[in-house]
Design an enzyme around this catalytic site. Structure first.
Site, PDB file in Angstrom:
ATOM      1  N   ASP A  57       0.876  -1.185   0.000  1.00 40.47           N
ATOM      2  CA  ASP A  57       0.000   0.000   0.000  1.00 40.47           C
ATOM      3  C   ASP A  57       0.911   1.234   0.000  1.00 40.47           C
ATOM      4  O   ASP A  57       2.131   1.118   0.140  1.00 40.47           O
ATOM      5  CB  ASP A  57      -0.898   0.002   1.255  1.00 40.47           C
ATOM      6  N   SER A  58       0.301   2.403  -0.103  1.00 42.14           N
ATOM      7  CA  SER A  58       1.085   3.633  -0.057  1.00 42.14           C
ATOM      8  C   SER A  58       1.647   3.886   1.342  1.00 42.14           C
ATOM      9  O   SER A  58       2.568   4.678   1.496  1.00 42.14           O
ATOM     10  CB  SER A  58       0.192   4.813  -0.446  1.00 42.14           C
TER      11      SER A  58
ATOM     12  N   TYR B 162      -0.807   8.401  -2.323  1.00 41.11           N
ATOM     13  CA  TYR B 162      -0.925   8.102  -3.751  1.00 41.11           C
ATOM     14  C   TYR B 162      -2.151   8.803  -4.346  1.00 41.11           C
ATOM     15  O   TYR B 162      -2.218   9.079  -5.534  1.00 41.11           O
ATOM     16  CB  TYR B 162      -1.116   6.592  -3.976  1.00 41.11           C
TER      17      TYR B 162
ATOM     18  N   CYS C 124     -10.930   2.822   0.173  1.00 36.92           N
ATOM     19  CA  CYS C 124      -9.520   3.080   0.471  1.00 36.92           C
ATOM     20  C   CYS C 124      -9.212   2.309   1.741  1.00 36.92           C
ATOM     21  O   CYS C 124     -10.008   2.329   2.696  1.00 36.92           O
ATOM     22  CB  CYS C 124      -9.320   4.578   0.678  1.00 36.92           C
TER      23      CYS C 124
ATOM     24  N   HIS D 108      -7.352   2.818   4.113  1.00 34.65           N
ATOM     25  CA  HIS D 108      -7.173   3.584   5.347  1.00 34.65           C
ATOM     26  C   HIS D 108      -8.511   3.778   6.086  1.00 34.65           C
ATOM     27  O   HIS D 108      -8.539   4.012   7.283  1.00 34.65           O
ATOM     28  CB  HIS D 108      -6.630   4.984   5.042  1.00 34.65           C
TER      29      HIS D 108
END
Ligand code: DGL
Length: 268
Positions: free
Chosen positions: A10-11, A42, A184, A186
């Site tokens: 992941d970012s 990202y 997402c 997060h």
């Protein structure tokens, strides 16, 4: 049986919501996790830049002789799939497909909301997949650019987060969506707040968790499960080992175990 590790990236920290679920569902698997903490977020970058990062991340993970890759990032999945799957000789899964299938199955009134980063929403990929699964669906999408920095900094229950979340979510609530994709990885950390704002009748679909369910099915089907009792996780980040280590527990919902190391990702 296949004892090679699974690669997940992941970012930054968000993909750990997927790692958490993979550890629960597949405790015997070894995992190599890469969080691109030096280049997060990202979501505000162009699809070309994200694609370049994805290729580097995969080249790095491939040095571990992995058997399967999970792109545990909505933004990277939107920018890189399906093209990236044709470039490599190992199976690569993104979050879009399993998440959309779960949402299409969960909705009762056909009104589905999608939350994601700017890059994800701009790509229209969630919407496209949902419409393919069921052309009758009414999809409302919303970019939530403030969510990732708030989550990465631990602002999960603050008044500021609540104000921003209401701004993003109330239009979706007014639309009457009964299923909301947290597109997402997060965002699951904001689940309690999102759920409170949306109300009880709204089903939240967690992209990382759905992708972990899919990984289990796929590896089982293909005879690729590890077979050992307890796997181990190794973490790599492109910046800030200490920051990652101190925040990881919040995403994993337990203390981080396993080594955390630095990698110069631009060399890959
Ligand atoms: N966790 C990533 C996702 O699922 C995005 C965070 C970012 O903007 O870097 O989209």
């Amino acid at each position: 049986m296949d004892q090679r590790p699974i690669g997940i990236f992941d970012s930054g920290l968000g993909g750990l919501t997927c790692v958490k679920k993979v550890m629960e569902l597949l405790p015997g698997e070894d995992i190599i996790y890469f969080g691109d903490t030096g280049r997060v977020p990202y979501g505000t970058r162009s699809a070309e830049t994200v694609m370049k990062y994805v290729r580097q991340n995969i080249r790095f993970l491939k040095t571990f002789d992995i058997k399967y890759i999970i792109i545990a990032c909505g933004t990277a999945s939107s920018a890189a799939l399906p093209l990236i799957q044709e470039e490599w000789d190992i199976p690569i899964a993104g979050v879009l497909e399993p998440t959309c299938r779960a949402a299409a199955k969960a909705t009762r009134n056909g009104k589905v909301g999608v939350l994601g980063t700017q890059g994800t929403i701009r790509s229209g990929k969630y919407e496209e997949k949902l419409m393919k699964l069921n052309p009758q669906l009414q999809v409302t999408s919303r970019a939530c650019p403030m969510f990732v920095p708030l989550v990465e900094n631990g602002y999960l229950e603050s008044e500021a987060t609540n104000l921003i979340a209401r701004e993003y979510l109330l239009p979706l609530k007014e639309q009457g969506v009964d299923t909301l994709i947290l597109g997402c990885t997060h965002y699951p950390l904001l689940k309690p707040m999102i759920s409170k704002i949306m109300g009880e009748g709204v089903t939240l679909i967690d992209a990382g968790a759905e992708t972990a369910f899919h990984a289990k099915e796929y590896l089982k089907e293909q005879g690729l499960l590890n077979g050992q009792l307890q796997g181990r996780v190794q973490y790599y980040v492109s910046d800030g080992v200490e920051g990652f280590t101190s925040l990881a527990g919040m995403f994993l919902e337990k203390e981080i175990q396993g080594s955390v190391n630095d990698v110069a990702i631009e060399n890959y």
